[in-house]
Design an enzyme around this catalytic site. Structure first.
Site, PDB file in Angstrom:
ATOM      1  N   PHE A 197       0.860  -1.183   0.000  1.00 56.93           N
ATOM      2  CA  PHE A 197       0.000   0.000   0.000  1.00 56.93           C
ATOM      3  C   PHE A 197       0.896   1.233   0.000  1.00 56.93           C
ATOM      4  O   PHE A 197       1.569   1.521   0.992  1.00 56.93           O
ATOM      5  CB  PHE A 197      -0.915  -0.034   1.227  1.00 56.93           C
ATOM      6  CG  PHE A 197      -1.389  -1.438   1.486  1.00 56.93           C
ATOM      7  CD1 PHE A 197      -2.066  -2.137   0.490  1.00 56.93           C
ATOM      8  CD2 PHE A 197      -1.091  -2.087   2.670  1.00 56.93           C
ATOM      9  CE1 PHE A 197      -2.451  -3.454   0.676  1.00 56.93           C
ATOM     10  CE2 PHE A 197      -1.469  -3.403   2.874  1.00 56.93           C
ATOM     11  CZ  PHE A 197      -2.150  -4.087   1.872  1.00 56.93           C
ATOM     12  N   ASP A 232       1.963   4.409   0.600  1.00 53.73           N
ATOM     13  CA  ASP A 232       1.625   5.553   1.451  1.00 53.73           C
ATOM     14  C   ASP A 232       2.854   6.443   1.588  1.00 53.73           C
ATOM     15  O   ASP A 232       3.739   6.409   0.728  1.00 53.73           O
ATOM     16  CB  ASP A 232       1.147   5.044   2.817  1.00 53.73           C
ATOM     17  CG  ASP A 232       2.260   4.339   3.584  1.00 53.73           C
ATOM     18  OD1 ASP A 232       3.255   3.930   2.948  1.00 53.73           O
ATOM     19  OD2 ASP A 232       2.159   4.209   4.812  1.00 53.73           O
ATOM     20  N   ASP A 267       4.463  -5.609   3.569  1.00 57.97           N
ATOM     21  CA  ASP A 267       3.981  -4.256   3.841  1.00 57.97           C
ATOM     22  C   ASP A 267       3.840  -4.015   5.329  1.00 57.97           C
ATOM     23  O   ASP A 267       4.316  -3.003   5.858  1.00 57.97           O
ATOM     24  CB  ASP A 267       2.617  -4.030   3.160  1.00 57.97           C
ATOM     25  CG  ASP A 267       2.070  -2.654   3.489  1.00 57.97           C
ATOM     26  OD1 ASP A 267       2.383  -1.709   2.736  1.00 57.97           O
ATOM     27  OD2 ASP A 267       1.381  -2.494   4.517  1.00 57.97           O
TER      28      ASP A 267
HETATM   29  N1  LIG Z   1       1.562   0.764   3.784  1.00 60.39           N
HETATM   30  C1  LIG Z   1       0.732   0.890   4.798  1.00 60.39           C
HETATM   31  N2  LIG Z   1       0.268   2.107   5.144  1.00 60.39           N
HETATM   32  C2  LIG Z   1      -0.567   2.201   6.197  1.00 60.39           C
HETATM   33  C3  LIG Z   1      -0.973   1.101   6.940  1.00 60.39           C
HETATM   34  C4  LIG Z   1      -1.848   1.588   7.927  1.00 60.39           C
HETATM   35  C5  LIG Z   1      -2.525   0.839   9.035  1.00 60.39           C
HETATM   36  N3  LIG Z   1      -2.828  -0.493   8.744  1.00 60.39           N
HETATM   37  C6  LIG Z   1      -3.295  -1.251   9.839  1.00 60.39           C
HETATM   38  C7  LIG Z   1      -3.671  -2.601   9.462  1.00 60.39           C
HETATM   39  C8  LIG Z   1      -3.145  -3.528  10.277  1.00 60.39           C
HETATM   40  C9  LIG Z   1      -2.210  -2.968  11.196  1.00 60.39           C
HETATM   41  O1  LIG Z   1      -2.477  -3.380  12.492  1.00 60.39           O
HETATM   42  C10 LIG Z   1      -2.283  -1.458  10.928  1.00 60.39           C
HETATM   43  O2  LIG Z   1      -2.763  -0.739  11.999  1.00 60.39           O
HETATM   44  C11 LIG Z   1      -1.928   2.953   7.758  1.00 60.39           C
HETATM   45  N4  LIG Z   1      -1.153   3.313   6.719  1.00 60.39           N
HETATM   46  C12 LIG Z   1      -0.808   4.644   6.235  1.00 60.39           C
HETATM   47  O3  LIG Z   1       0.270   5.123   7.032  1.00 60.39           O
HETATM   48  C13 LIG Z   1       0.210   6.554   7.105  1.00 60.39           C
HETATM   49  C14 LIG Z   1      -0.071   6.968   8.528  1.00 60.39           C
HETATM   50  O4  LIG Z   1       1.078   7.226   9.195  1.00 60.39           O
HETATM   51  P1  LIG Z   1       1.051   8.173  10.520  1.00 60.39           P
HETATM   52  O5  LIG Z   1       0.807   9.586  10.015  1.00 60.39           O
HETATM   53  O6  LIG Z   1       2.412   7.999  11.144  1.00 60.39           O
HETATM   54  O7  LIG Z   1      -0.056   7.664  11.394  1.00 60.39           O
HETATM   55  C15 LIG Z   1      -0.994   6.953   6.238  1.00 60.39           C
HETATM   56  O8  LIG Z   1      -0.588   7.169   4.897  1.00 60.39           O
HETATM   57  C16 LIG Z   1      -1.857   5.713   6.346  1.00 60.39           C
HETATM   58  O9  LIG Z   1      -2.798   5.654   5.301  1.00 60.39           O
HETATM   59  C17 LIG Z   1      -0.482  -0.201   6.580  1.00 60.39           C
HETATM   60  O10 LIG Z   1      -0.785  -1.238   7.166  1.00 60.39           O
HETATM   61  N5  LIG Z   1       0.372  -0.234   5.514  1.00 60.39           N
END
Ligand SMILES: Nc1nc2c(c(CN[C@H]3C=C[C@H](O)[C@@H]3O)cn2[C@@H]2O[C@H](COP(=O)(O)O)[C@@H](O)[C@H]2O)c(=O)[nH]1
Length: 306
Positions: A213, A215, A283
């Site tokens: 994903f 991000d 990821d």
């Molecule tokens: N690649 C990727 N990006 C992810 C996640 C997740 C949460 N996934 C949940 C699912 C299961 C786990 O237990 C996680 O809790 C959020 N994001 C992204 O991160 C950024 C937030 O950063 P900060 O501003 O520091 O909170 C924002 O762009 C957000 O969209 C992921 O898994 N993979």
């Protein structure tokens, strides 16, 4: 998601500002190939889960709003996930399709118990309305019906969501070519898979087709690990917190090269060990690593997609 994979590969092979360091990539693979650090979905304990359709409704609303936290230095993804969880525990109808269509900015703030306007708050509210309206119009108000209509295919789930909900259409044009990234639609499929541990609603025969994903955390982690290299101008802009416009070459390259690099890592792991690793697993490991390093500098793009 063949279109995500192939269009990201196209960007990586035409990139001007970001490159993939094969030696760096091989080093990272060598350090993890025998035991990929396993990170449990919801390791933070911040998500709602009741093993039923309300969990899917929660995850869909969560991923409709899962973008752009950084403009408020105190706001994180955790605040969104746990805020929506508390709101749902307090009132089981809070994400009903008719109610989703009526929220205002102050309502959303109150739901999340956030004391000031959220970043891109008007967009968040608009997307809640869009989700409520289309759920009502095409899916009997229930996100679980979207999942059920996809015959255990994550690919079909992502394309159904992108077809019905414009806010999830995370694609762009790069050097004349259409590039598909689908961060929030794919993360929703992965969240359903993770929450239900690959069973019931979470059973997908093709979960391996999902990419990472893209991000703002994962590119920063890959750069720190030596997998991605930036041009000096891009590195300076990120270091000095300069905003990078959505849809610029730099922004598309950061995201697409991250997807492509992790696909390469996955291929290399398979080639060396014979083991199939999922991009979803890579990821979560990379993301959790990034989140545990708050000093990591990430690129700043105002976007509803991530
Ligand atoms: N690649 C990727 N990006 C992810 C996640 C997740 C949460 N996934 C949940 C699912 C299961 C786990 O237990 C996680 O809790 C959020 N994001 C992204 O991160 C950024 C937030 O950063 P900060 O501003 O520091 O909170 C924002 O762009 C957000 O969209 C992921 O898994 N993979």
């Amino acid at each position: 998601m063949e279109e995500v994979r192939s269009s990201s590969a196209w960007v990586a092979s035409h990139a001007s500002h970001v490159s993939i360091d094969s030696e760096g990539l091989e080093k990272v693979v060598s350090s993890v190939e025998n035991s990929i650090p396993k990170v449990e979905w919801n390791y933070e304990g911040i998500h709602y889960f009741d093993n039923g359709p309300l969990t899917i409704q929660y995850l869909f609303v969560l991923d409709a709003l899962n973008f752009c936290f950084w403009p408020d230095k105190d706001l994180n993804y955790d605040d969104l996930a746990s805020g929506l969880k508390a709101a749902l525990e307090n009132d089981k109808s809070v994400f009903d399709a008719d109610r989703l269509q009526k929220y205002t900015g102050p309502d959303l703030r109150q739901l999340l118990k956030w004391p000031r306007p959220l970043p891109l708050e008007d967009e968040r509210v608009r997307l809640m309305h869009e989700v409520g309206l289309e759920l009502e119009r095409s899916f009997g108000g229930k996100a679980s019906n979207i999942v059920e209509s996809c015959g255990k295919s994550a690919t079909k789930l992502v394309s159904t969501i992108a077809r019905h909900f414009p806010g999830f259409r995370d694609h762009t044009v790069y050097k004349g070519h259409q590039v598909f990234l689908y961060k929030r639609a794919q993360i929703f499929a992965a969240d359903v898979w993770g929450a239900f541990k690959g069973q019931g609603y979470g059973e997908f025969s093709d979960v391996g087709s999902i990419t990472i994903f893209a991000d703002y955390i994962v590119p920063a982690v890959l750069q720190q690990l030596g997998v991605l290299r930036y041009s000096s101008t891009l590195a300076n802009n990120i270091e000095s917190n300069k905003e990078i416009g959505s849809g610029t070459e730099e922004e598309v390259e950061l995201r697409a090269c991250s997807i492509y690099a992790v696909e390469k890592m996955r291929d290399l792991i398979q080639k060396r060990t014979g083991k199939q690793v999922l991009s979803v697993e890579l990821d979560l490991w990379l993301w959790a690593y990034g989140i545990s390093n708050p000093s990591l500098k990430h690129h700043r793009t105002l976007s509803i997609y991530y």
